[in-house]
Every structure is written in C-alpha cells, then in structure tokens.
Enzyme design. Structure first.
Site, PDB file in Angstrom:
ATOM      1  N   SER A 102       5.198   8.117   0.827  1.00  0.00           N
ATOM      2  CA  SER A 102       4.011   7.967   0.541  1.00  0.00           C
ATOM      3  C   SER A 102       3.515   6.337  -0.167  1.00  0.00           C
ATOM      4  O   SER A 102       3.428   5.422   0.158  1.00  0.00           O
ATOM      5  CB  SER A 102       3.899   9.536  -0.726  1.00  0.00           C
ATOM      6  OG  SER A 102       2.629   9.398  -1.339  1.00  0.00           O
ATOM      7  N   ASP A 243      -3.347   5.245  -0.366  1.00  0.00           N
ATOM      8  CA  ASP A 243      -1.607   5.319  -0.205  1.00  0.00           C
ATOM      9  C   ASP A 243      -1.126   5.112   0.673  1.00  0.00           C
ATOM     10  O   ASP A 243      -2.092   5.546   2.067  1.00  0.00           O
ATOM     11  CB  ASP A 243      -0.931   5.666  -0.869  1.00  0.00           C
ATOM     12  CG  ASP A 243      -1.094   7.504  -1.209  1.00  0.00           C
ATOM     13  OD1 ASP A 243      -2.042   8.005   0.148  1.00  0.00           O
ATOM     14  OD2 ASP A 243      -0.406   8.198  -1.468  1.00  0.00           O
ATOM     15  N   ASP A 245       0.401   7.134   3.179  1.00  0.00           N
ATOM     16  CA  ASP A 245       0.793   8.151   3.901  1.00  0.00           C
ATOM     17  C   ASP A 245      -1.478   8.739   3.723  1.00  0.00           C
ATOM     18  O   ASP A 245      -1.298   9.985   4.129  1.00  0.00           O
ATOM     19  CB  ASP A 245       1.394   8.956   3.918  1.00  0.00           C
ATOM     20  CG  ASP A 245       1.530   9.650   2.291  1.00  0.00           C
ATOM     21  OD1 ASP A 245       0.471   9.150   0.963  1.00  0.00           O
ATOM     22  OD2 ASP A 245       2.141  11.287   2.277  1.00  0.00           O
TER      23      ASP A 245
END
Length: 451
Positions: A102, A243, A245
């Site tokens: 992430s 971000d 992901d």
C-alpha cells in the site's frame, strides 16, 4: 513466530521478512485450506500486484505455490488492490491475492487475501492458513501430479473491465472538469487517468511512470506538495492523489488546499442522501475522524457511527449493518454498492461527479466540514498498557474532557506496533489543544517512563 496476518494481510521487508519461501508457503496453505472447504472443484485464484520491483519475485513464488497445490491461477499483473477484489468476484474465483504494501516505502511488500466475491477473508480461514504456515505442514500435503497441477492464465484486459465498471457507477459525466492526478508511481498509473478520461475529465497525470523503485517516493496521498503545485500551475479545478495500491484518495482544491478523507466522506454522504442511497442516513467512520465531521453530519441530520481504527473495522460495520458509506480520515473510502473494499479511483470519480452535478467548486463542497484544530503527541513509554491506563492518566483525561465539553475531545490509545501511547486532542483553538495534550502526555511519561 509472531502473528503472521495483521489487519491488512502479511507485511514486511521484501526478501528479508517477506521472502519467496514465505510467499510460497502462504499460497500453498491457502490453496489447500480452500480445497478442504470445497472439494467440488480445484480452487481458482486471481493474483495481482503493485509496481514494486519485489512484486515480480513474490508473484512467481505465490503462483508457484498455488499451482503446486492444484489451484488454477488468473494472473492480472499490475492493478490496484480494489481491482483485484473486483476481478476476484467477476471471475467467480475462490480467492484473490494482492501483492502490495500500500502506502509503505518501496522496500516493503505484502500479501493481502480476498475471499470469494472479493470480500475480506473470514478470520477462521485466515487462522487456518496461518496455523498451517506456522506448523510447517505445507510440505507434508500430497502434491498433485499430471493433470492435477494448476494452470496459469494471463488476463490481459482486466484493467479495461475494471475501468468500465468504475465509470458505470458515476451519476454525472465529468466533462469540463480538469484534474491533476498523482498516481504515486504505483498501481494507479494507468488505471486512474484512463478512468477519469473515460468519464469525461481532462486529466494531467503526474508520478505515473513507475520503474519498480519509485513507488510512494515523495509522491502520492502521503506527499501532496507536488500535487498542490501542479494543480495551481495547470489551472485545474482539483487534484487527486492515490497511494501505491490505489485504495486511498485525498484531494486538493483549485488553490492547492488539502481535502482529507473526512471532508470527502461528508461530500459523498450529502450526495448519496440527496440521491436516496445513503442507507439509514448513516455514515461510518473511525475514532480518528475529526470531531468537525461529527458536528457537520449532526447539523445535516446524518448519523455517524464510529469504529476502531482500521478500514477492516469500517468494512465490518458496513457489512454487519447493511450501510452504504464509510471510511477513514486517511482517504480509505468504502462504497459497498460498488466495491468490496476501499477504492481510491472510485472515490475520485464520485467526488468529481458531485462537483459536476452541483456546479460547485471542491473548496465550497469541502467547507461543510470545519475541522477542529488537532494535536497528536506520540509518547514513548516503557509499557503501553500502563501508560494508557494508569489512574493519574485517566484522571487527567477526565479533567480534560470536562474542560473541553462538546467543543473538543480526547483520544488516548496505545500503539499496536510500537512502544508508544498516542495522545490526540481536538479543541476550539490549537493553543488549547496543545496545552491539554501536553498535560496528558506528561502524565503518561510519568506513569510509564522509558527505562
């Protein structure tokens, strides 16, 4: 070993904590656990990743583990986490696997598992997988041979399916809106600009050239300085940052002012109530959301339900109560009618749709929430539990809450991962918030000093 699965799956330093061997073991355990639960067919898995260089290595390990245990694999390549969840449901797969850490730095990576339908993997299944990995029983299972070995299929148009799905959810076309999108050199680099353009927006994409090493590097939802500058330079109506992901979305106004997840939730809640889709006129947020959000929603006649920190708890409350909107201040926004998990690109589309539908600028829409000044102090302690629960600390918190009344609040919580107690205070002025926070922090330090 410690707990393998955290609140967001398996995370760690790629090739150090999160090794190919561990990736293979998790995949084998997942395939066998699912096969034991339903022996009517070989398990089907969807596997995707973000742009980290280590993703290629871990993808190979995970695919090898799944197929060696008899599972068939649909490999979708670089896509956002919510896209992998969506395609898991679309393919009627038994499990989805997303390789991503992430918003974490590039050296980290992770393994996040989705159940059938793209939902969070049930805790009991997760625990079985973890137990099998920990007991090292994955090498003891009988390996299929011949036709029993799993096969791999590369899905080349997964991004197109996902983009069409997203655009199909938007109430209003985005024609006339100019947006700068910061793709964090991550999984959104192709999908986000494509979705926004397909919906009608004029798009300027920045940090959309991933090279495996630059994901989240001074860009994306945690670093919006470059986005602010680009929005002003290009004369855009707004900027959107994702971000690594793409499960988060934060925004900036035409003047470069940041609009956080609390304000985005409020904008979407009002839009959904107007459309009659905000179930029970209720919004779900975590205890970290600013008191300004609660005040704004109360003024607008919308009920706010609070959960513990973490988007998994927001998801659990949404599913348990059948509600339609929830999220976090960090920009994880969940719209269960359209997605099974937080989806940054979906959020960006609906935010711009609200602008298009009302003809109002983002700054005006975001003004529905007036965030209270907030001070957060991370206090190093010898013992997190003692530092947060000592009688003198609780007494100081009670005194502060009495002083602040309805015009502020105190949140005291031990960190889940570090020897810290987090002291958060919101008040009418930053001076008041800081004074109160420092008083409480001093009591925490005294109660549990660092040795």
């Amino acid at each position: 070993m410690g707990r393998l699965f955290g609140t967001d799956g398996v995370r760690g330093r790629a090739n150090a904590d999160l090794t190919p061997e561990l990736g293979l073991a998790v995949a084998v355990a997942a395939a066998h656990t699912l096969a034991e639960a339903d022996r009517s067919h070989p398990p089907l898995a969807v596997v995707g990743r973000d742009t980290r260089a280590s993703g290629e290595m871990l993808e190979s390990a995970v695919v090898a583990g799944l197929t060696s245990a008899g599972a068939n694999v649909v490999r979708v390549g670089v896509l956002p986490t919510p896209a992998v969840a969506f395609l898991t449901a679309e393919a009627k797969a038994d499990i989805g696997v997303m390789l991503s850490a992430s918003h974490n730095p590039m050296p980290d990576n992770g393994i996040k598992l989705f159940a059938a339908g793209g939902h969070k993997l049930p805790d009991e299944i997760e625990m079985k997988i973890e137990a099998a990995v920990e007991a090292n029983t994955t090498t003891a299972w009988e390996r299929p041979v011949g036709a029993g070995v799993g096969r791999v299929h590369d899905l080349l148009d997964g991004a197109d399916h996902y983009v069409q799905h997203l655009v199909g959810t938007v109430p209003h076309r985005l024609d006339g809106i100019k947006v700068v999108v910061d793709c964090a050199n991550g999984a959104a680099a192709e999908v986000a600009p494509a979705a926004y353009r397909e919906a009608g927006a004029e798009v300027v994409a920045i940090h959309a050239e991933p090279n495996g090493l630059n994901i989240n590097d001074e860009c994306g939802s945690n670093h919006v300085a470059a986005l602010r500058q680009a929005v002003v330079e290009h004369g855009a109506q707004l900027g959107i940052a994702h971000d690594g992901d793409a499960d988060r979305c934060v925004a900036v106004t035409a003047d470069g002012d940041e609009v956080d997840g609390d304000q985005v939730m409020a904008i979407l809640a009002l839009a959904m109530r107007e459309a009659g889709t905000l179930t029970a006129d209720t919004l779900v947020a975590t205890v970290m959301s600013n008191l300004g959000l609660r005040i704004a929603m109360s003024r607008e006649g919308i009920r706010l339900v609070e959960t513990k920190v973490g988007d998994r708890y927001v998801l659990e409350e949404l599913r348990a109560s059948g509600l339609a909107l929830g999220g976090e201040q960090s920009g994880h926004i969940v719209m269960p009618a359209h997605a099974t998990t937080g989806d940054g690109v979906l959020t960006g589309l609906h935010l711009m749709s609200r602008m298009a539908g009302t003809g109002r600028p983002l700054a005006e829409l975001a003004a529905v929430v007036s965030p209270l000044p907030q001070v957060l102090i991370n206090v190093p302690v010898g013992d997190r539990t003692v530092g947060a629960a000592a009688p003198a600390v609780r007494a100081e918190v009670a005194r502060a809450e009495a002083e602040l009344g309805d015009a502020g609040r105190v949140l005291l919580r031990p960190s889940g991962t570090e020897p810290l107690v987090r002291v958060m205070v919101e008040a009418g002025t930053e001076t008041t918030a800081r004074e109160v926070a420092e008083r409480i922090a001093e009591q925490v330090r005294t109660a549990s000093p660092v040795s």
